[in-house]
Design a protein around this motif. Structure first.
Motif, PDB file in Angstrom:
ATOM      1  N   ALA A   1     -47.260   5.578   6.798  1.00  0.00           N
ATOM      2  CA  ALA A   1     -46.813   6.826   6.180  1.00  0.00           C
ATOM      3  C   ALA A   1     -45.437   6.601   5.579  1.00  0.00           C
ATOM      4  O   ALA A   1     -44.721   5.657   5.955  1.00  0.00           O
ATOM      5  N   ALA A   2     -45.068   7.464   4.665  1.00  0.00           N
ATOM      6  CA  ALA A   2     -43.703   7.449   4.157  1.00  0.00           C
ATOM      7  C   ALA A   2     -42.793   8.035   5.224  1.00  0.00           C
ATOM      8  O   ALA A   2     -43.185   8.939   5.964  1.00  0.00           O
TER       9      ALA A   2
ATOM     10  N   ASN B   1     -40.272   9.978   5.093  1.00  0.00           N
ATOM     11  CA  ASN B   1     -39.973  11.403   4.944  1.00  0.00           C
ATOM     12  C   ASN B   1     -41.233  12.257   4.929  1.00  0.00           C
ATOM     13  O   ASN B   1     -41.160  13.468   4.753  1.00  0.00           O
ATOM     14  N   GLY B   2     -42.395  11.635   5.112  1.00  0.00           N
ATOM     15  CA  GLY B   2     -43.643  12.393   5.110  1.00  0.00           C
ATOM     16  C   GLY B   2     -44.422  12.242   6.404  1.00  0.00           C
ATOM     17  O   GLY B   2     -45.582  12.630   6.485  1.00  0.00           O
TER      18      GLY B   2
ATOM     19  N   ASP C   1     -45.470  12.852  10.375  1.00  0.00           N
ATOM     20  CA  ASP C   1     -45.554  13.931  11.346  1.00  0.00           C
ATOM     21  C   ASP C   1     -44.225  13.986  12.116  1.00  0.00           C
ATOM     22  O   ASP C   1     -43.794  13.002  12.716  1.00  0.00           O
ATOM     23  N   GLU C   2     -43.582  15.151  12.107  1.00  0.00           N
ATOM     24  CA  GLU C   2     -42.247  15.280  12.696  1.00  0.00           C
ATOM     25  C   GLU C   2     -42.247  14.969  14.191  1.00  0.00           C
ATOM     26  O   GLU C   2     -41.320  14.347  14.714  1.00  0.00           O
TER      27      GLU C   2
ATOM     28  N   TYR D   1     -41.854   1.740   8.342  1.00  0.00           N
ATOM     29  CA  TYR D   1     -42.770   2.646   7.650  1.00  0.00           C
ATOM     30  C   TYR D   1     -43.390   1.940   6.453  1.00  0.00           C
ATOM     31  O   TYR D   1     -42.694   1.296   5.669  1.00  0.00           O
TER      32      TYR D   1
ATOM     33  N   ASP E   1     -45.705   3.092   3.473  1.00  0.00           N
ATOM     34  CA  ASP E   1     -46.347   4.182   2.755  1.00  0.00           C
ATOM     35  C   ASP E   1     -47.646   3.675   2.114  1.00  0.00           C
ATOM     36  O   ASP E   1     -47.624   2.760   1.295  1.00  0.00           O
TER      37      ASP E   1
ATOM     38  N   ARG F   1     -53.954   8.065   7.488  1.00  0.00           N
ATOM     39  CA  ARG F   1     -52.520   8.129   7.216  1.00  0.00           C
ATOM     40  C   ARG F   1     -51.801   8.670   8.449  1.00  0.00           C
ATOM     41  O   ARG F   1     -52.250   9.607   9.082  1.00  0.00           O
TER      42      ARG F   1
END
Length: 434
Positions: free
Chosen positions: A46-47, A49-50, A52-53, A73, A75, A94
């Motif tokens: 995943a990116a 900044n994208g 899952d928090e 990471y 992306d 993802r």
């Protein structure tokens, strides 16, 4: 100051205020990270900044736990085929993780990080968060020297371990294989332990002897029993080799504090032992159990550690099929009984036979586990990992953390009081003070 604060790891700058400590790492994981001596990389598909928090916060705490562990990471928009270096599984999603060391790698699919279910309207509700459990398991897998092998005995109507209990075995990185002893001259030499899970038809004498010979040589076994009206002489001979017998019938509890709704839905007393440490002070649920009877003392060096027990008011109903009442009758066997038992017998200076016996197969089923918020699963986890640790690898299984988004309801009087305090009283005190 802002630059320095921004560079600090999350575990120093953010407080985990969740009731179940979703983002905090358990002491077991912290110990694992502290002892990590080889490089491990967690690739996140995943990116940055994208992501899952929730998972991102958990990964930050792992990253801060040891300099040998790094998080990178990748992306998929920029590296669409990156995952193919490590897996052929095209269903990887993802947000999934790939944990890599020099020995091996393991994929943690994003779909396995959350647990949940569909309600009657087919709306998905998330009930569990398992990022720590999955990541810790993967780190152990890629850094372990050997994977212990546990054989499940089949061919006698045994129940296959399934559901969340199978997840426990997988998270402990234990390799499981099912074997029918009819096809083997003996229990395989590479067995770290064997599992006999509630046979409903008897062993042949030959099969029972193979198990007895394996245990006599310092083997380890996890055994459960289930009530049946069939003759189980040969199966019982495995237990009687160590002085343990099964009371005829199903245990009924005479003390209302030790059962739920029905006298055979047992809530046994949990003894304080290493194998029950995670559930001491809570409840476990044992439906339709048999009673375990063992000697108070042994002359051959066998030791007995009671794990679960009934009250003194318990009794066993022998003729279950003809039972007309749950009340105690003439001919019923008086308790108390053990419902869980650890048996150890030294073979020589380097080998010890170990049996962990529970007299109820239903205790290790998902529906029973849900009755007591996962405590039955913790009991199973402690037993199975304890037997597998003979391989020299210490195994840690982190249970799924309960996940819920509860609404905070504030009474009107509390809201009004807060408004008066914050908007009138505090400003007035500041004005007067000034």
């Amino acid at each position: 100051i802002n630059l320095v604060a921004g560079a600090l790891p999350t575990n120093l700058t953010q407080l985990d205020a969740t009731s179940k400590k979703l983002y905090s790492l358990t002491d077991d994981t912290k110990t694992l990270l502290k002892n990590l001596s080889e490089d491990v990389t967690i690739y996140v598909l995943a990116a940055e900044n994208g992501m899952d928090e929730n998972v991102a916060k958990t990964l930050e705490r792992y990253n801060a736990g040891n300099s040998h562990l790094t998080v990178e990471y990748k992306d998929p928009s920029k590296y669409p085929t990156f995952y193919t270096q490590y897996t052929d599984d095209t269903s990887i999603t993802r947000g999934s993780l790939i944990v890599v060391s020099d020995k091996r790698n393991k994929v943690v699919n994003y779909n396995n990080i959350y647990e949940g279910s569909y309600d009657s309207s087919y709306n998905w509700t998330t009930t569990g968060y398992d990022a720590e459990g999955q990541i810790t398991s993967a780190i152990q897998y890629v850094t372990s020297e050997d994977m212990p092998v546990v054989y499940q005995i089949e061919g006698h109507g045994e129940n296959a371990i399934s559901g969340k209990f199978l997840d426990v075995i997988e998270k402990a990185n234990i390799t499981t294989e099912s074997i029918n002893l009819l096809k083997y001259d003996a229990v395989p030499d590479d067995a770290e332990a064997i599992v006999i899970n509630g046979p409903t038809s008897d062993f042949s004498k030959d099969d029972a002897d193979k198990v007895i010979d394996y245990l006599a040589a310092g083997g380890k076994a996890f055994i459960t029993s289930t009530y049946t009206d069939k003759d189980m002489t040969n199966f019982k001979s495995i237990l009687s080799e160590y002085g343990v017998t099964l009371a005829d019938g199903v245990v009924m509890e005479g003390d209302g504090n030790y059962y739920y709704q029905q006298p055979y839905y047992l809530l046994p007393e949990i003894k304080s032992t290493d194998l029950t440490a995670d559930v001491t002070g809570n409840y476990v649920f044992a439906p339709s159990a048999q009673g375990l009877i063992y000697p108070e003392s042994s002359t051959d060096g066998t030791t007995y550690t009671e794990l679960l027990s009934t009250s003194d008011s318990a009794y066993a109903k022998a003729d279950v099929a003809a039972m007309q009442t749950f009340d105690k009758e003439e001919g019923d066997t008086d308790g108390p009984f053990a419902l869980g038992l650890e048996v150890e017998k030294s073979v020589d200076d380097s080998k010890t036979t170990r049996l962990i016996v529970y007299s109820c197969t239903g205790i290790f089923a998902d529906n029973a586990d849900e009755m007591v918020s996962g405590n039955n699963g913790k009991l199973f986890s402690a037993a199975i990992t304890s037997l597998a640790e003979g391989s020299g690898e210490s195994t840690t299984v982190i249970p799924v953390k309960e996940y819920s988004n509860a609404t905070l309801t504030v009474p009107a009087i509390a809201a009004l009081s807060g408004a008066i305090l914050g908007m009138i009283l505090i400003p007035l005190i500041l004005l007067i003070t000034g």
